[in-house]
Design a protein around this motif. Structure first.
Motif, PDB file in Angstrom:
ATOM      1  N   ILE A  70      -3.235   5.891  34.545  1.00 61.86           N
ATOM      2  CA  ILE A  70      -4.001   6.146  35.965  1.00 61.86           C
ATOM      3  C   ILE A  70      -3.179   5.294  37.078  1.00 61.86           C
ATOM      4  N   ASP A  71      -2.480   6.081  38.051  1.00 56.23           N
ATOM      5  CA  ASP A  71      -1.837   5.443  39.023  1.00 56.23           C
ATOM      6  C   ASP A  71      -0.692   4.713  38.507  1.00 56.23           C
ATOM      7  N   GLY A  72      -0.268   5.087  37.351  1.00 57.47           N
ATOM      8  CA  GLY A  72       0.865   4.385  36.751  1.00 57.47           C
ATOM      9  C   GLY A  72       0.898   3.171  35.945  1.00 57.47           C
ATOM     10  N   ARG A  73      -0.383   2.719  35.997  1.00 58.83           N
ATOM     11  CA  ARG A  73      -1.081   1.758  35.145  1.00 58.83           C
ATOM     12  C   ARG A  73      -1.429   2.238  34.040  1.00 58.83           C
ATOM     13  N   VAL A  74      -0.760   1.565  32.690  1.00 57.21           N
ATOM     14  CA  VAL A  74      -1.163   2.062  31.311  1.00 57.21           C
ATOM     15  C   VAL A  74      -1.792   1.353  30.461  1.00 57.21           C
ATOM     16  N   LEU A  75      -2.822   1.735  29.886  1.00 59.34           N
ATOM     17  CA  LEU A  75      -3.750   1.108  28.902  1.00 59.34           C
ATOM     18  C   LEU A  75      -3.577   1.832  27.627  1.00 59.34           C
ATOM     19  N   PHE A 128       6.985   3.991  26.914  1.00 58.38           N
ATOM     20  CA  PHE A 128       6.402   3.801  28.187  1.00 58.38           C
ATOM     21  C   PHE A 128       7.245   2.747  28.506  1.00 58.38           C
ATOM     22  N   LEU A 129       7.710   1.546  27.839  1.00 63.90           N
ATOM     23  CA  LEU A 129       8.606   0.788  28.355  1.00 63.90           C
ATOM     24  C   LEU A 129       9.973   1.141  28.692  1.00 63.90           C
ATOM     25  N   ASP A 130      10.259   1.887  27.596  1.00 64.71           N
ATOM     26  CA  ASP A 130      11.754   2.574  27.590  1.00 64.71           C
ATOM     27  C   ASP A 130      11.930   3.484  28.890  1.00 64.71           C
ATOM     28  N   HIS A 131      10.615   3.949  29.417  1.00 61.74           N
ATOM     29  CA  HIS A 131      10.765   4.918  30.429  1.00 61.74           C
ATOM     30  C   HIS A 131      10.404   4.330  31.940  1.00 61.74           C
ATOM     31  N   GLY A 132      10.604   3.003  32.043  1.00 60.44           N
ATOM     32  CA  GLY A 132      10.213   2.257  33.186  1.00 60.44           C
ATOM     33  C   GLY A 132       8.725   1.990  33.600  1.00 60.44           C
ATOM     34  N   TYR A 133       8.185   2.015  32.629  1.00 60.95           N
ATOM     35  CA  TYR A 133       6.699   1.478  32.897  1.00 60.95           C
ATOM     36  C   TYR A 133       6.496   0.122  32.706  1.00 60.95           C
ATOM     37  N   ARG A 134       5.899  -0.502  33.441  1.00 63.38           N
ATOM     38  CA  ARG A 134       5.832  -2.114  33.453  1.00 63.38           C
ATOM     39  C   ARG A 134       4.553  -2.696  33.297  1.00 63.38           C
ATOM     40  N   ASP A 135       3.722  -1.825  33.927  1.00 62.37           N
ATOM     41  CA  ASP A 135       2.181  -2.256  34.167  1.00 62.37           C
ATOM     42  C   ASP A 135       1.311  -1.759  32.804  1.00 62.37           C
ATOM     43  N   GLN A 179     -12.175  -0.674  32.372  1.00 65.52           N
ATOM     44  CA  GLN A 179     -12.492  -0.887  33.940  1.00 65.52           C
ATOM     45  C   GLN A 179     -11.702  -1.814  34.606  1.00 65.52           C
ATOM     46  N   GLU A 180     -11.689  -2.951  33.704  1.00 66.48           N
ATOM     47  CA  GLU A 180     -11.038  -4.088  34.151  1.00 66.48           C
ATOM     48  C   GLU A 180      -9.496  -3.867  34.382  1.00 66.48           C
ATOM     49  N   VAL A 181      -9.001  -3.028  33.300  1.00 59.03           N
ATOM     50  CA  VAL A 181      -7.358  -2.993  33.445  1.00 59.03           C
ATOM     51  C   VAL A 181      -7.196  -1.857  34.411  1.00 59.03           C
ATOM     52  N   LEU A 182      -7.836  -0.709  34.263  1.00 60.16           N
ATOM     53  CA  LEU A 182      -7.333   0.484  35.282  1.00 60.16           C
ATOM     54  C   LEU A 182      -8.002   0.378  36.840  1.00 60.16           C
ATOM     55  N   GLY A 183      -8.937  -0.506  36.812  1.00 56.02           N
ATOM     56  CA  GLY A 183      -9.662  -0.586  38.176  1.00 56.02           C
ATOM     57  C   GLY A 183     -10.071   0.508  38.751  1.00 56.02           C
ATOM     58  N   VAL A 184     -10.881   1.274  37.686  1.00 52.55           N
ATOM     59  CA  VAL A 184     -11.630   2.682  38.134  1.00 52.55           C
ATOM     60  C   VAL A 184     -13.149   2.451  37.488  1.00 52.55           C
ATOM     61  N   PRO A 218      -5.661  21.696  21.749  1.00 54.38           N
ATOM     62  CA  PRO A 218      -4.659  21.324  22.762  1.00 54.38           C
ATOM     63  C   PRO A 218      -4.576  20.301  23.481  1.00 54.38           C
ATOM     64  N   LYS A 219      -5.724  19.543  24.143  1.00 57.80           N
ATOM     65  CA  LYS A 219      -5.700  18.346  24.515  1.00 57.80           C
ATOM     66  C   LYS A 219      -5.366  17.197  23.726  1.00 57.80           C
ATOM     67  N   CYS A 220      -5.954  17.268  22.323  1.00 61.23           N
ATOM     68  CA  CYS A 220      -5.426  16.184  21.472  1.00 61.23           C
ATOM     69  C   CYS A 220      -3.935  15.849  21.337  1.00 61.23           C
ATOM     70  N   CYS A 221      -3.224  17.025  21.621  1.00 64.24           N
ATOM     71  CA  CYS A 221      -1.880  17.099  21.848  1.00 64.24           C
ATOM     72  C   CYS A 221      -1.100  16.600  22.978  1.00 64.24           C
ATOM     73  N   THR A 222      -1.773  16.481  23.906  1.00 65.54           N
ATOM     74  CA  THR A 222      -1.490  16.369  25.360  1.00 65.54           C
ATOM     75  C   THR A 222      -1.913  15.111  25.871  1.00 65.54           C
ATOM     76  N   LEU A 223      -1.016  13.903  26.294  1.00 68.31           N
ATOM     77  CA  LEU A 223      -1.250  12.786  27.045  1.00 68.31           C
ATOM     78  C   LEU A 223      -0.862  13.106  28.440  1.00 68.31           C
ATOM     79  N   GLU A 224      -1.705  12.742  29.381  1.00 68.73           N
ATOM     80  CA  GLU A 224      -1.435  13.062  30.731  1.00 68.73           C
ATOM     81  C   GLU A 224      -0.996  11.687  31.468  1.00 68.73           C
ATOM     82  N   ILE A 225       0.132  11.860  32.015  1.00 68.77           N
ATOM     83  CA  ILE A 225       0.657  10.600  32.841  1.00 68.77           C
ATOM     84  C   ILE A 225       0.250  10.836  34.304  1.00 68.77           C
ATOM     85  N   ARG A 226      -0.646   9.978  34.994  1.00 64.15           N
ATOM     86  CA  ARG A 226      -0.940  10.126  36.394  1.00 64.15           C
ATOM     87  C   ARG A 226      -0.292   9.043  37.057  1.00 64.15           C
ATOM     88  N   LYS A 227       0.684   9.248  37.791  1.00 60.99           N
ATOM     89  CA  LYS A 227       1.538   8.146  38.590  1.00 60.99           C
ATOM     90  C   LYS A 227       0.818   7.879  39.841  1.00 60.99           C
TER      91      LYS A 227
END
Length: 274
Positions: free
Chosen positions: A78-83, A103-110, A148-153, A265-274
């Motif tokens: 969520i918002d580029g933050r990865v849990l 995620f690390l190899d594709h530029g995600y640092r959080d 909630q603490e990690v993603l801030g939502v 379908p959803k089980c096969c699909t991780l959504e990346i929300r930047k």
């Protein structure tokens, strides 16, 4: 009228797909699995997303991890933050590290790896305003506070009570995310939830689509919607009719082979929300 929103998905080819063990009621190692058919069904799902205008990235599958195809269980973004994920079943534990490296190899640092059992988008459903969080079979209740603490939502806990619907995403999915002027719209199977959780859903989403038992039994609630198109198992015919009446465009897909491991379908699909 319904308007689609381009999405970004991460998927994993089922190159090593098999049902060699039982970690949910759908899995029966005595029932033959056709790996080629599973790959063909997965590829058709991927191409469906691309045809609808979505971006699909792929992670390399790993031998010995037959359930890695179910990418949704390996991260919440969520918002580029990865849990990341922490699996309850030992057979899937190694998947979490492969996704963390992707995620690390594709530029995600959080990126934060959880301390409590957390099966990611299997039990975390983002409405655009709050994170609905399932528990009862896989994800620890304490993981909800950690999310909630990690993603801030804000996080809303929901208890699942039917072992056939062991993840939240097998019993509920979002049709349209919340906006400044309207709450989210979703579909769910009431009988999968505890009485208190049903009341929460009724209070928060009074206009939600309620699926019946046959549609839930084919994992019809394991759908993916971009705000207009609804990708869901082909057998969920009544649910598709309900959604069409509301202006959504059902897109049926065949996931019968993948369903032998309890996935859709959803089980096969991780959504990346930047």
């Amino acid at each position: 009228m319904r308007f689609p929103t381009p999405r970004h998905y991460l998927m994993c080819p089922p190159r090593y797909f098999a049902v060699d063990y039982t970690i949910n009621p759908w899995m029966d190692p005595s029932v033959p699995v056709d790996p080629e058919l599973a790959m063909a069904q997965w590829a058709a799902l991927r191409e469906t997303y691309r045809r609808l205008g979505h971006t699909v990235d792929e992670i390399e599958p790993q031998p010995g991890l037959p359930d890695m195809v179910f990418a949704a269980n390996s991260g919440t973004v969520i918002d580029g933050r990865v849990l990341g994920a922490r699996f309850r079943a030992a057979q899937r534990a190694a998947e979490a590290e492969h996704f963390r490296r992707w995620f690390l190899d594709h530029g995600y640092r959080d990126i934060t790896m959880p301390t409590r059992i957390n099966e990611a988008e299997g039990d975390f459903v983002w409405t655009g305003r709050e994170l609905l969080a399932g528990t009862g079979f896989r994800t620890d209740p304490e993981a909800h506070a950690e999310a909630q603490e990690v993603l801030g939502v804000p996080v809303v806990s929901l208890r699942l009570t039917d072992p056939r619907y062991y993840h939240l995403d097998t019993a509920l999915f979002v049709l349209s995310e919340a906006s400044d002027t309207a709450p989210a719209q979703l579909a769910y199977y009431p009988e999968a939830f505890s009485p208190g959780s049903r009341r929460v859903l009724e209070r928060m989403f009074p206009h939600a689509v309620r699926a019946d038992t046959p549609d839930a039994a084919c994992l019809g609630l394991n759908g993916v919607c971009d705000g207009c198109h609804v990708v869901l198992p082909a057998e969920a015919e009544r649910l598709a009719d309900q959604l069409a009446e509301l202006g959504y465009e059902p897109v049926p897909v065949d996931v019968s082979e993948l369903r032998k491991a309890g996935g859709g379908p959803k089980c096969c699909t991780l959504e990346i929300r930047k």
